[in-house]
Write an enzyme that holds these catalytic residues in place. Structure first.
Site, PDB file in Angstrom:
ATOM      1  N   HIS A  83      24.784  66.949  49.195  1.00 57.86           N
ATOM      2  CA  HIS A  83      25.525  65.945  48.313  1.00 57.86           C
ATOM      3  C   HIS A  83      24.534  64.915  47.805  1.00 57.86           C
ATOM      4  O   HIS A  83      23.240  64.934  48.184  1.00 57.86           O
ATOM      5  CB  HIS A  83      26.405  65.135  49.237  1.00 57.86           C
ATOM      6  CG  HIS A  83      27.135  64.224  48.510  1.00 57.86           C
ATOM      7  ND1 HIS A  83      26.981  62.924  47.895  1.00 57.86           N
ATOM      8  CD2 HIS A  83      28.710  64.483  48.198  1.00 57.86           C
ATOM      9  CE1 HIS A  83      27.885  62.394  47.314  1.00 57.86           C
ATOM     10  NE2 HIS A  83      28.896  63.377  47.462  1.00 57.86           N
ATOM     11  N   GLU A 155      29.077  69.223  41.525  1.00 59.71           N
ATOM     12  CA  GLU A 155      29.373  67.864  41.147  1.00 59.71           C
ATOM     13  C   GLU A 155      28.409  67.095  40.496  1.00 59.71           C
ATOM     14  O   GLU A 155      27.312  66.673  40.732  1.00 59.71           O
ATOM     15  CB  GLU A 155      29.426  66.945  42.624  1.00 59.71           C
ATOM     16  CG  GLU A 155      30.262  67.637  43.570  1.00 59.71           C
ATOM     17  CD  GLU A 155      30.482  66.557  44.658  1.00 59.71           C
ATOM     18  OE1 GLU A 155      31.725  66.112  44.787  1.00 59.71           O
ATOM     19  OE2 GLU A 155      29.799  65.935  45.167  1.00 59.71           O
ATOM     20  N   SER A 201      34.939  62.155  40.673  1.00 57.87           N
ATOM     21  CA  SER A 201      36.272  61.629  40.246  1.00 57.87           C
ATOM     22  C   SER A 201      37.331  62.182  40.234  1.00 57.87           C
ATOM     23  O   SER A 201      38.013  61.854  39.161  1.00 57.87           O
ATOM     24  CB  SER A 201      35.586  60.677  39.169  1.00 57.87           C
ATOM     25  OG  SER A 201      34.682  59.789  39.165  1.00 57.87           O
ATOM     26  N   GLY A 222      36.145  62.280  46.909  1.00 57.47           N
ATOM     27  CA  GLY A 222      35.603  61.501  47.525  1.00 57.47           C
ATOM     28  C   GLY A 222      36.510  60.290  47.724  1.00 57.47           C
ATOM     29  O   GLY A 222      37.362  60.253  48.565  1.00 57.47           O
ATOM     30  N   GLY A 223      36.369  59.086  46.825  1.00 57.01           N
ATOM     31  CA  GLY A 223      37.034  57.872  46.693  1.00 57.01           C
ATOM     32  C   GLY A 223      38.456  58.166  46.876  1.00 57.01           C
ATOM     33  O   GLY A 223      39.255  57.484  47.609  1.00 57.01           O
TER      34      GLY A 223
HETATM   35  P1  PGA Z   1      34.415  60.670  43.939  1.00 56.74           P
HETATM   36  O1  PGA Z   1      33.111  61.232  45.007  1.00 56.74           O
HETATM   37  O2  PGA Z   1      35.355  61.788  44.089  1.00 56.74           O
HETATM   38  O3  PGA Z   1      34.568  59.269  44.581  1.00 56.74           O
HETATM   39  O4  PGA Z   1      33.671  60.534  42.693  1.00 56.74           O
HETATM   40  C1  PGA Z   1      32.962  62.763  45.027  1.00 56.74           C
HETATM   41  C2  PGA Z   1      31.947  62.920  46.205  1.00 56.74           C
HETATM   42  O5  PGA Z   1      31.430  61.922  46.721  1.00 56.74           O
HETATM   43  O6  PGA Z   1      31.643  64.167  46.350  1.00 56.74           O
END
Ligand code: PGA
Length: 240
Positions: A83, A155, A201, A222-223
């Protein structure tokens, strides 16, 4: 590094309730190490699988504070490797990512291997080179039998936790690039079999057009995965 024991268990049972009609999909919750055993109880006899977010590249021995694949295999099926937060905050290199992939595969954990360019690389029109170099070094030495045992996550670093999602077109373009890299280095069959998921995101509001792209095979959230309601909406993205 979110939630506490009580809120994690509540999250898991609320989430299950909300997605119980979606059992045909492959759903994985990648939890921190201490929550694996308690969440395994909540997810027992469901099709929600467990994963975690890191592992040690070494198999066993005097590596104080580390957790190996041989330990994790009794608790989960998946592990996120490389990551961008691991790379940026903890100095993980492509070489270490490669060692971790091998450690995971040896114990039949499915690695979810992350790649993605910095904002600087994208602005300098160097996305292709950046990703090709990450893939070349992170996947070095893996053969065409091993590769489909991995899932790749694209990502873009500028999209993680920033609220800035790649547009479906930009994400699709990079996913297609990753798939053609696999075609070139391996073969068409392997490339077609690979699951390439998008992260950065992802939210209920933007999930559907991303998931409709030809080369986007899923999401790494993620969030928006921290709350049962928003994660469940993403799982049920067709209805958004
Ligand atoms: P996010 O995080 O969806 O909050 O942007 C993605 C991730 O940490 O892989």
């Amino acid at each position: 590094m979110n939630h506490n024991l009580n809120s994690a268990v509540k999250f898991a049972s609320d989430f299950l309730e909300l997605i119980k009609d979606e059992y045909k999909k492959d759903i994985v919750v990648c939890a921190p190490f201490p929550y694996l055993a308690p969440l395994a109880k909540v997810f027992a006899d469901t099709n929600v699988l467990l994963g975690t977010q890191n592992l040690c590249h070494k198999e066993e021995g005097a590596f104080t504070g580390e957790v190996s694949a041989s330990m994790l295999k009794d608790f989960c099926n998946y592990v996120i490797i490389g990551h961008s937060e691991r790379r940026q905050l903890f100095g993980e290199t492509d070489k270490l990512v490669n060692e971790k992939i091998n450690a995971a595969l040896k114990y039949e954990l499915t690695p979810i291997v992350c790649c993605g360019e910095t904002l600087g690389a994208r602005n300098a029109n160097k996305t292709n080179e950046f990703i090709a170099s990450q893939l070349t070094n992170s996947l070095a030495g893996l053969n065409s039998k091993q590769l489909p045992k991995i899932e790749l996550a694209y990502e873009p670093i500028w999209a993680i936790g920033t609220g800035k999602t790649a547009t479906p077109e930009v994400a699709q373009e990079t996913h297609a690039l990753i798939r053609s890299w696999i075609k070139e280095k391996y073969n068409n069959k392997t490339a077609d079999k690979m699951r390439i998921i998008y992260g950065g995101s992802v939210k209920p509001e933007n999930c559907k057009p991303l998931m409709q792209q030809a080369d986007i095979d899923g999401a790494l959230v993620g969030g928006a995965s921290l709350k049962a309601e928003s994660f469940a909406k993403i799982v049920k993205f067709e209805k958004q």
